[in-house]
Design a protein around this motif. Structure first.
Motif, PDB file in Angstrom:
ATOM      1  N   ARG A 145       0.822  -1.211   0.000  1.00 57.32           N
ATOM      2  CA  ARG A 145       0.000   0.000   0.000  1.00 57.32           C
ATOM      3  C   ARG A 145       0.854   1.257   0.000  1.00 57.32           C
ATOM      4  O   ARG A 145       0.517   2.258  -0.671  1.00 57.32           O
ATOM      5  CB  ARG A 145      -0.934  -0.013   1.204  1.00 57.32           C
ATOM      6  N   ILE A 184       0.081  -2.058  -5.909  1.00 59.07           N
ATOM      7  CA  ILE A 184      -1.129  -2.843  -5.643  1.00 59.07           C
ATOM      8  C   ILE A 184      -1.511  -3.646  -6.875  1.00 59.07           C
ATOM      9  O   ILE A 184      -1.838  -4.840  -6.789  1.00 59.07           O
ATOM     10  CB  ILE A 184      -2.281  -1.922  -5.212  1.00 59.07           C
ATOM     11  N   HIS A 185      -1.451  -3.012  -8.049  1.00 57.20           N
ATOM     12  CA  HIS A 185      -1.750  -3.730  -9.299  1.00 57.20           C
ATOM     13  C   HIS A 185      -0.801  -4.911  -9.473  1.00 57.20           C
ATOM     14  O   HIS A 185      -1.226  -6.024  -9.804  1.00 57.20           O
ATOM     15  CB  HIS A 185      -1.621  -2.782 -10.491  1.00 57.20           C
ATOM     16  N   ARG A 226       0.862  -6.525  -7.214  1.00 57.30           N
ATOM     17  CA  ARG A 226       0.610  -7.561  -6.216  1.00 57.30           C
ATOM     18  C   ARG A 226      -0.589  -8.420  -6.610  1.00 57.30           C
ATOM     19  O   ARG A 226      -0.560  -9.654  -6.466  1.00 57.30           O
ATOM     20  CB  ARG A 226       0.373  -6.915  -4.842  1.00 57.30           C
ATOM     21  N   VAL A 227      -1.638  -7.797  -7.130  1.00 54.56           N
ATOM     22  CA  VAL A 227      -2.808  -8.556  -7.585  1.00 54.56           C
ATOM     23  C   VAL A 227      -2.418  -9.484  -8.733  1.00 54.56           C
ATOM     24  O   VAL A 227      -2.803 -10.661  -8.767  1.00 54.56           O
ATOM     25  CB  VAL A 227      -3.944  -7.601  -8.008  1.00 54.56           C
ATOM     26  N   SER A 247       0.503 -10.718  -9.222  1.00 60.45           N
ATOM     27  CA  SER A 247       1.341 -11.770  -8.648  1.00 60.45           C
ATOM     28  C   SER A 247       0.507 -12.838  -7.952  1.00 60.45           C
ATOM     29  O   SER A 247       0.837 -14.031  -8.017  1.00 60.45           O
ATOM     30  CB  SER A 247       2.332 -11.165  -7.648  1.00 60.45           C
ATOM     31  N   ILE A 248      -0.554 -12.423  -7.274  1.00 63.18           N
ATOM     32  CA  ILE A 248      -1.419 -13.393  -6.596  1.00 63.18           C
ATOM     33  C   ILE A 248      -2.044 -14.346  -7.607  1.00 63.18           C
ATOM     34  O   ILE A 248      -2.052 -15.566  -7.405  1.00 63.18           O
ATOM     35  CB  ILE A 248      -2.514 -12.661  -5.792  1.00 63.18           C
ATOM     36  N   MET A 249      -2.561 -13.802  -8.698  1.00 61.69           N
ATOM     37  CA  MET A 249      -3.194 -14.644  -9.720  1.00 61.69           C
ATOM     38  C   MET A 249      -2.172 -15.583 -10.344  1.00 61.69           C
ATOM     39  O   MET A 249      -2.456 -16.761 -10.589  1.00 61.69           O
ATOM     40  CB  MET A 249      -3.861 -13.767 -10.783  1.00 61.69           C
TER      41      MET A 249
END
Length: 293
Positions: free
Chosen positions: A219, A226-227, A229-230, A232-234
């Protein structure tokens, strides 16, 4: 780099779980992909004879250098010499009024120039090992594979840039009427592709972000972080599912300890190299022990 007196000896034969034609699969992960260089050192010391390489994003670039005949000793000094400005220069128009309509936060040409500078060969046909790299067609969402046995109409340089054109950070590549972005959008780790190409066994080096990352740090770094990280999660979920359901051919999986490190951590080069080496040595030892049981 590391200079250890002890060596892992990977003797081809009955105890070699990778067979006669193992392929190396190098994943995407930004600067964390420098761990691929350390991994290659460990494979070289263990006399693992790699028959071909599949690479994505930075894994495509490192893979092309290796397939072009470079050694880990050639690549390590280039890794230590790499500076932020060599590949990550801000597109100032993206910071101006209405800059959100720009294609990317960073300029594409510095990355292209770096690719040209480090490549030992310029043509697909000059590679000494089979190599395939991937990118994603922005229009139809399909993964396209470049290299001998796939599409060679796009130059080696263009294919490597396309494979590393991480959305938001770098502009897409438009060539021959098609637009491409980073291959990791669909396949960050091309294990299935290497299997399709006839590998008897696989060495997969996964340098992508893991399951966890400090939310406060993400954050603090704003909307781009943030983009990312999202994204990376997927990507992590897809890789974890792929690996957990893997059966054939035999897979030696290397997962360096890279939790908490970012795509552009330029100050961590030595750690990335050493951790790639350590993780690969550990995987080789575990693989030999398992095959001897």
């Amino acid at each position: 780099m590391n200079d250890h007196p002890e060596r892992v000896t990977w003797t081809p034969g009955p105890l070699d779980p990778l067979g006669a034609d193992p392929w190396l699969v190098l994943g995407g992960g930004g600067l964390k992909g420098l761990a691929h260089v350390g991994a290659w050192q460990a494979l070289d010391e263990a006399s693992v004879e790699i028959s071909g390489i599949v690479g994505t994003s930075i894994g495509a670039l490192v893979g092309a250098c290796l397939a072009g005949g470079m050694s880990w000793a050639d690549l390590a000094p280039l890794a230590f010499a790499l500076r932020r400005g060599d590949i990550a220069r801000i597109n100032r128009r993206a910071l101006s009024f209405n800059g959100i309509r720009q294609e990317s936060l960073l300029l594409g040409e510095p990355l292209r120039a770096f690719i040209r500078a480090v490549l030992p060969v310029q043509r697909w046909e000059d590679l000494t090992l089979p190599l395939q790299v991937n990118a994603v067609d922005l229009e139809n969402g399909e993964t396209v594979w470049f290299g001998p046995g796939a599409d060679t109409s796009v130059s080696l340089e263009d294919a490597l840039y396309a494979s590393a054109a991480l959305p938001v950070f770098y502009p897409p590549l438009t060539v021959e009427g098609r637009t491409f972005v980073d291959g990791g959008v669909e396949h960050t780790l091309g294990l299935a592709r290497a299997s399709q190409l006839g590998a008897s066994g696989l060495v997969g080096v996964d340098v992508g972000s893991g399951r966890r990352s400090p939310a406060d740090r993400v954050r603090e770094n704003g909307l781009i972080a943030i983009h990312q990280r999202v994204f990376s999660i997927m990507s992590w979920r897809k890789r974890a599912d792929l690996i957990s359901h893997w059966s054939e051919p035999p897979l030696l999986m290397v997962r360096p300890r890279l939790e908490g490190y970012g795509t552009f951590d330029f100050d961590e080069t030595q750690y990335f190299l050493e951790e790639g080496y350590r993780a690969t040595r550990a995987a080789l030892v575990a693989g030999l022990e398992a095959s001897a049981e």
